[in-house]
Write an enzyme that holds these catalytic residues in place. Sequence first.
Site, mmCIF file in Angstrom:
data_model
loop_
_atom_site.group_PDB
_atom_site.id
_atom_site.type_symbol
_atom_site.label_atom_id
_atom_site.label_comp_id
_atom_site.label_asym_id
_atom_site.label_seq_id
_atom_site.Cartn_x
_atom_site.Cartn_y
_atom_site.Cartn_z
ATOM 1 N N LEU A 1 20.790 4.694 -18.225
ATOM 2 C CA LEU A 1 20.924 3.764 -18.980
ATOM 3 C C LEU A 1 22.355 2.400 -17.709
ATOM 4 O O LEU A 1 22.804 3.438 -16.388
ATOM 5 C CB LEU A 1 22.319 3.719 -20.086
ATOM 6 C CG LEU A 1 21.690 4.325 -21.118
ATOM 7 C CD1 LEU A 1 22.105 5.378 -21.990
ATOM 8 C CD2 LEU A 1 20.179 3.412 -21.542
ATOM 9 N N PRO A 2 21.935 0.823 -18.162
ATOM 10 C CA PRO A 2 23.216 0.452 -17.190
ATOM 11 C C PRO A 2 24.838 1.572 -16.550
ATOM 12 O O PRO A 2 24.931 1.153 -15.238
ATOM 13 C CB PRO A 2 23.084 -1.181 -17.384
ATOM 14 C CG PRO A 2 22.712 -0.822 -18.181
ATOM 15 C CD PRO A 2 21.892 0.111 -19.056
ATOM 16 N N THR B 1 24.017 6.027 -13.545
ATOM 17 C CA THR B 1 25.534 5.887 -12.802
ATOM 18 C C THR B 1 26.612 4.710 -13.765
ATOM 19 O O THR B 1 27.243 4.028 -14.083
ATOM 20 C CB THR B 1 25.869 5.346 -11.193
ATOM 21 O OG1 THR B 1 24.714 6.312 -10.873
ATOM 22 C CG2 THR B 1 26.874 5.218 -9.962
ATOM 23 N N LYS C 1 28.006 10.785 -6.913
ATOM 24 C CA LYS C 1 27.947 10.239 -6.716
ATOM 25 C C LYS C 1 28.314 8.853 -6.309
ATOM 26 O O LYS C 1 28.263 7.778 -5.370
ATOM 27 C CB LYS C 1 26.769 9.456 -8.045
ATOM 28 C CG LYS C 1 26.347 8.271 -8.651
ATOM 29 C CD LYS C 1 25.439 8.181 -6.902
ATOM 30 C CE LYS C 1 24.938 6.449 -7.060
ATOM 31 N NZ LYS C 1 23.883 6.366 -6.260
ATOM 32 N N LYS D 1 30.072 -2.381 -9.517
ATOM 33 C CA LYS D 1 30.151 -1.722 -10.175
ATOM 34 C C LYS D 1 30.228 -0.094 -9.332
ATOM 35 O O LYS D 1 31.914 -0.008 -10.636
ATOM 36 C CB LYS D 1 28.487 -1.390 -11.350
ATOM 37 C CG LYS D 1 29.004 -0.194 -12.349
ATOM 38 C CD LYS D 1 28.430 -0.084 -13.099
ATOM 39 C CE LYS D 1 26.856 0.957 -11.738
ATOM 40 N NZ LYS D 1 26.521 1.599 -12.986
HETATM 41 P P1 NAD Z 1 18.216 -1.906 -15.677
HETATM 42 O O1 NAD Z 1 19.377 -2.512 -15.784
HETATM 43 O O2 NAD Z 1 16.618 -2.345 -14.612
HETATM 44 O O3 NAD Z 1 17.959 -0.407 -16.475
HETATM 45 C C1 NAD Z 1 18.163 -0.134 -17.405
HETATM 46 C C2 NAD Z 1 17.791 -0.209 -18.957
HETATM 47 O O4 NAD Z 1 18.612 0.704 -20.141
HETATM 48 C C3 NAD Z 1 17.742 -1.313 -19.816
HETATM 49 O O5 NAD Z 1 16.075 -1.334 -19.843
HETATM 50 C C4 NAD Z 1 18.407 -1.560 -20.709
HETATM 51 O O6 NAD Z 1 17.580 -2.495 -21.680
HETATM 52 C C5 NAD Z 1 18.517 -0.735 -21.543
HETATM 53 N N1 NAD Z 1 19.142 -0.436 -22.344
HETATM 54 C C6 NAD Z 1 20.546 -0.986 -22.223
HETATM 55 N N2 NAD Z 1 21.348 -0.394 -23.376
HETATM 56 C C7 NAD Z 1 20.603 0.479 -23.968
HETATM 57 C C8 NAD Z 1 20.347 1.247 -25.189
HETATM 58 N N3 NAD Z 1 21.537 0.607 -25.923
HETATM 59 N N4 NAD Z 1 19.157 1.485 -25.780
HETATM 60 C C9 NAD Z 1 17.843 2.077 -25.206
HETATM 61 N N5 NAD Z 1 18.206 1.577 -23.739
HETATM 62 C C10 NAD Z 1 19.400 0.774 -23.241
HETATM 63 O O7 NAD Z 1 19.503 -0.589 -14.251
HETATM 64 P P2 NAD Z 1 18.580 0.510 -13.413
HETATM 65 O O8 NAD Z 1 18.972 -0.443 -11.994
HETATM 66 O O9 NAD Z 1 17.417 1.034 -13.626
HETATM 67 O O10 NAD Z 1 19.881 1.493 -13.449
HETATM 68 C C11 NAD Z 1 20.765 2.058 -13.934
HETATM 69 C C12 NAD Z 1 20.918 3.178 -13.931
HETATM 70 O O11 NAD Z 1 20.867 3.827 -12.540
HETATM 71 C C13 NAD Z 1 22.561 2.579 -13.500
HETATM 72 O O12 NAD Z 1 23.541 3.088 -13.969
HETATM 73 C C14 NAD Z 1 22.669 1.949 -11.746
HETATM 74 O O13 NAD Z 1 23.990 1.703 -10.974
HETATM 75 C C15 NAD Z 1 21.649 3.225 -11.422
HETATM 76 N N6 NAD Z 1 21.166 3.871 -10.001
HETATM 77 C C16 NAD Z 1 20.487 2.123 -10.344
HETATM 78 C C17 NAD Z 1 19.559 2.479 -8.774
HETATM 79 C C18 NAD Z 1 18.384 1.183 -8.610
HETATM 80 O O14 NAD Z 1 18.032 1.172 -7.165
HETATM 81 N N7 NAD Z 1 18.112 0.246 -9.198
HETATM 82 C C19 NAD Z 1 20.025 3.246 -7.984
HETATM 83 C C20 NAD Z 1 20.411 4.329 -8.416
HETATM 84 C C21 NAD Z 1 21.254 4.561 -9.510
#
Ligand code: NAD
Length: 300
Positions: A64-65, A95, A170, A245
């Site tokens: 999740l975000p 994260t 992390k 963030k």
């Molecule tokens: P993203 O926003 O693309 O995906 C998160 C998903 O969670 C979204 O599809 C959103 O609709 C869903 N969501 C939100 N609230 C929800 C709920 N209540 N119920 C169900 N689904 C829900 O984000 P991401 O890029 O996939 O990143 C996710 C996590 O991973 C973050 O914490 C980010 O910091 C971490 N991260 C991301 C990357 C990257 O390169 N994108 C790398 C390492 C870590």
Amino acid sequence: MNIGFIGTGTMGQPMLANLLKKNFAVVAYDVVPAALAAAVKLGATGAASVAEVARRSDLLISMLPSSSHVESVYLGAGSVLESAAPGRLCVDMSTIDPGVSRRVAAALAQRQVRFLDAPVSGGVPGATDGTLAIMVGGDARDLEEARPALSAMGTNVIHVGAVGSGEAAKICNNLIAGVAAVAVSEAFRIAEGFGVDPKVLTDVISKSSGNTWVMQQAHPVPGLVARAASSRDYAPGFMTDLMAKDLGLAVNAARELRVPVVVATAAQQVLRLASSHGLGRKDFTAVYTFIKPSSDQAPV
Ligand code: NAD
């Protein structure tokens, strides 16, 4: 083993795809219908709610975000806390604030539901290739139970310590990477001012004490590293907003621990400024395009 997957966004989708490739059955949920539809297209079974995923899975994974989303999915109305059977194991791979991981774990423990924090490094390429680094906080026996699923998504699964310590590792890692992106950008702008060829400077630094992963793998200056986001107009990669963030999480943690942090705070503000100038959804290395010489001719 039935795996529940909540949050099938940028990272969740390729991670889920690797679970399916290793023959895990996956039941998925995302609040955004298009994100859920993409997971179903990959081969997951779609669920209508967090509660349905919690009821139908042996192991529950969330991606999740941010902290507030994790709190709401695990502890809010219709949450995992209300729906998961005693003994269930949950693995949050988002994260977030390590303090939130601890609070969620403590609340779930009241209902005998187990929790690991397991954030990842490696971005979308690592998620796609199944080569993520996964840093885990929580009980070592719970990690062994989750390991087959985690190994489908990552090659380095490291037990850091008690719950929350995966998140601590992390945010410390991202503090260094975020600061390095700003430092490399500043350094290359100064060198440009002196007419130094950025290719030659890269060669010099890679053999010197300033060498860093950001310059080697994610060079902020376009055209020097083929696979870097800068070479495709800073398409992420890892977005500026997410890096800001994560630096914010590090700065908040430092404040709570009464550790003075100056460089992380400065880098966070530079990234926030870059975001407010339209770079939030670009790769974090786009901060280089924001750090430019001033048109002011007055001496500094
Ligand atoms: P993203 O926003 O693309 O995906 C998160 C998903 O969670 C979204 O599809 C959103 O609709 C869903 N969501 C939100 N609230 C929800 C709920 N209540 N119920 C169900 N689904 C829900 O984000 P991401 O890029 O996939 O990143 C996710 C996590 O991973 C973050 O914490 C980010 O910091 C971490 N991260 C991301 C990357 C990257 O390169 N994108 C790398 C390492 C870590």
